[in-house]
Design a protein around this motif. Structure first.
Motif: not given
Length: 69
Positions: A16, A18-19, A22-23
């Motif tokens: 989560q 890394s998401e 990235s976002a």
């Protein structure tokens, strides 16, 4: 191009994190793209207003188009 991690969230060990990272990168890139697009539009608007108008054309120019098949 400025690459700095000051405004980006910390990445945790889970997927989560890394998401989220990235976002955040994606949002930052979209904001930069939007700012560049606005600058381009403003620059185009300024240059088009500074141009002199073209010569007037006659009314018959381009009215007759010969097409042979």
């Amino acid at each position: 191009m400025n690459i700095s991690g000051t405004s980006l969230p910390a990445v945790s060990g889970s997927g989560q994190g890394s998401e989220l990272y990235s976002a955040a990168l994606s949002k930052k890139q979209q904001l930069a793209d939007g700012a560049a697009a606005l600058a381009l539009i403003e620059g185009a608007a300024q240059s088009s207003s500074a141009q002199t108008p073209g010569k007037s054309v006659t009314a018959s120019l381009g009215n007759n188009v010969n097409i042979y098949v």
